[in-house]
Write a protein that holds these residues in place. Structure first.
Motif, PDB file in Angstrom:
ATOM      1  N   ASP A  74      28.852  37.401  44.153  1.00  0.00           N
ATOM      2  CA  ASP A  74      27.875  36.345  44.406  1.00  0.00           C
ATOM      3  C   ASP A  74      28.287  34.990  43.865  1.00  0.00           C
ATOM      4  O   ASP A  74      27.815  33.957  44.343  1.00  0.00           O
ATOM      5  CB  ASP A  74      26.501  36.715  43.826  1.00  0.00           C
ATOM      6  CG  ASP A  74      25.908  37.946  44.478  1.00  0.00           C
ATOM      7  OD1 ASP A  74      26.465  38.454  45.460  1.00  0.00           O
ATOM      8  OD2 ASP A  74      24.857  38.410  43.998  1.00  0.00           O
ATOM      9  N   HIS A  75      29.141  34.984  42.843  1.00  0.00           N
ATOM     10  CA  HIS A  75      29.515  33.722  42.201  1.00  0.00           C
ATOM     11  C   HIS A  75      31.004  33.401  42.322  1.00  0.00           C
ATOM     12  O   HIS A  75      31.481  32.440  41.731  1.00  0.00           O
ATOM     13  CB  HIS A  75      29.102  33.738  40.720  1.00  0.00           C
ATOM     14  CG  HIS A  75      27.629  33.860  40.535  1.00  0.00           C
ATOM     15  ND1 HIS A  75      26.747  32.850  40.866  1.00  0.00           N
ATOM     16  CD2 HIS A  75      26.854  34.887  40.081  1.00  0.00           C
ATOM     17  CE1 HIS A  75      25.518  33.231  40.600  1.00  0.00           C
ATOM     18  NE2 HIS A  75      25.549  34.467  40.118  1.00  0.00           N
ATOM     19  N   ALA A  76      31.743  34.210  43.064  1.00  0.00           N
ATOM     20  CA  ALA A  76      33.166  33.995  43.317  1.00  0.00           C
ATOM     21  C   ALA A  76      33.983  33.868  42.026  1.00  0.00           C
ATOM     22  O   ALA A  76      34.929  33.085  41.948  1.00  0.00           O
ATOM     23  CB  ALA A  76      33.380  32.771  44.207  1.00  0.00           C
ATOM     24  N   ALA A  77      33.612  34.655  41.015  1.00  0.00           N
ATOM     25  CA  ALA A  77      34.363  34.636  39.756  1.00  0.00           C
ATOM     26  C   ALA A  77      35.779  35.128  39.982  1.00  0.00           C
ATOM     27  O   ALA A  77      36.040  35.980  40.835  1.00  0.00           O
ATOM     28  CB  ALA A  77      33.671  35.526  38.716  1.00  0.00           C
ATOM     29  N   THR A  78      36.697  34.569  39.203  1.00  0.00           N
ATOM     30  CA  THR A  78      38.071  35.045  39.204  1.00  0.00           C
ATOM     31  C   THR A  78      38.380  35.858  37.959  1.00  0.00           C
ATOM     32  O   THR A  78      39.384  36.566  37.892  1.00  0.00           O
ATOM     33  CB  THR A  78      39.062  33.861  39.296  1.00  0.00           C
ATOM     34  OG1 THR A  78      38.814  32.977  38.202  1.00  0.00           O
ATOM     35  CG2 THR A  78      38.917  33.132  40.608  1.00  0.00           C
ATOM     36  N   LYS A  79      37.511  35.737  36.941  1.00  0.00           N
ATOM     37  CA  LYS A  79      37.599  36.539  35.721  1.00  0.00           C
ATOM     38  C   LYS A  79      36.225  36.552  35.077  1.00  0.00           C
ATOM     39  O   LYS A  79      35.395  35.693  35.353  1.00  0.00           O
ATOM     40  CB  LYS A  79      38.638  36.009  34.748  1.00  0.00           C
ATOM     41  CG  LYS A  79      38.306  34.655  34.148  1.00  0.00           C
ATOM     42  CD  LYS A  79      39.221  34.232  33.004  1.00  0.00           C
ATOM     43  CE  LYS A  79      40.643  34.136  33.435  1.00  0.00           C
ATOM     44  NZ  LYS A  79      41.534  33.622  32.398  1.00  0.00           N
ATOM     45  N   VAL A  80      36.002  37.554  34.217  1.00  0.00           N
ATOM     46  CA  VAL A  80      34.724  37.682  33.512  1.00  0.00           C
ATOM     47  C   VAL A  80      34.994  37.736  32.011  1.00  0.00           C
ATOM     48  O   VAL A  80      35.844  38.506  31.563  1.00  0.00           O
ATOM     49  CB  VAL A  80      33.950  38.939  33.970  1.00  0.00           C
ATOM     50  CG1 VAL A  80      32.720  39.160  33.120  1.00  0.00           C
ATOM     51  CG2 VAL A  80      33.574  38.831  35.429  1.00  0.00           C
ATOM     52  N   LEU A  81      34.276  36.899  31.270  1.00  0.00           N
ATOM     53  CA  LEU A  81      34.358  36.880  29.816  1.00  0.00           C
ATOM     54  C   LEU A  81      33.140  37.606  29.262  1.00  0.00           C
ATOM     55  O   LEU A  81      32.028  37.362  29.703  1.00  0.00           O
ATOM     56  CB  LEU A  81      34.361  35.433  29.303  1.00  0.00           C
ATOM     57  CG  LEU A  81      35.367  34.480  29.940  1.00  0.00           C
ATOM     58  CD1 LEU A  81      35.115  33.061  29.473  1.00  0.00           C
ATOM     59  CD2 LEU A  81      36.780  34.931  29.631  1.00  0.00           C
TER      60      LEU A  81
END
Length: 82
Positions: A74-81
């Motif tokens: 939904d948010h087009a993240a490329t990585k998650v912290l």
């Protein structure tokens, strides 16, 4: 106030709120908690499980799975912290 860099999700069991997850665009977040060098596409997750009786039952794992999926889909993240 609706902020385009944050999404707040409430976890419920039979309409009883048991926890919350906040999805945060780490680069656009106002306090710069994750630093000034955070790259575009990095999203962060904060999670809380409330009462002790709702812990160690797998709810947190389910909440994290949904949160991670939402970050990427939904948010087009490329990585998650975390």
């Amino acid at each position: 106030m609706l902020l385009s860099w944050r999404e707040i999700l409430i976890a419920e069991i039979e309409s009883l709120p048991i926890g919350a997850v906040v999805l945060i665009d780490a680069r656009r977040e106002e306090s710069h908690y994750w630093g000034d060098a955070v790259e575009d596409g990095a999203w962060a997750i904060d999670i809380w499980i409330g009462a002790a009786e709702h812990r160690s039952l797998g709810y947190g794992a389910q909440m994290m799975a949904i949160a991670i999926e939402r970050c990427f889909n939904d948010h087009a993240a490329t990585k998650v912290l975390i």
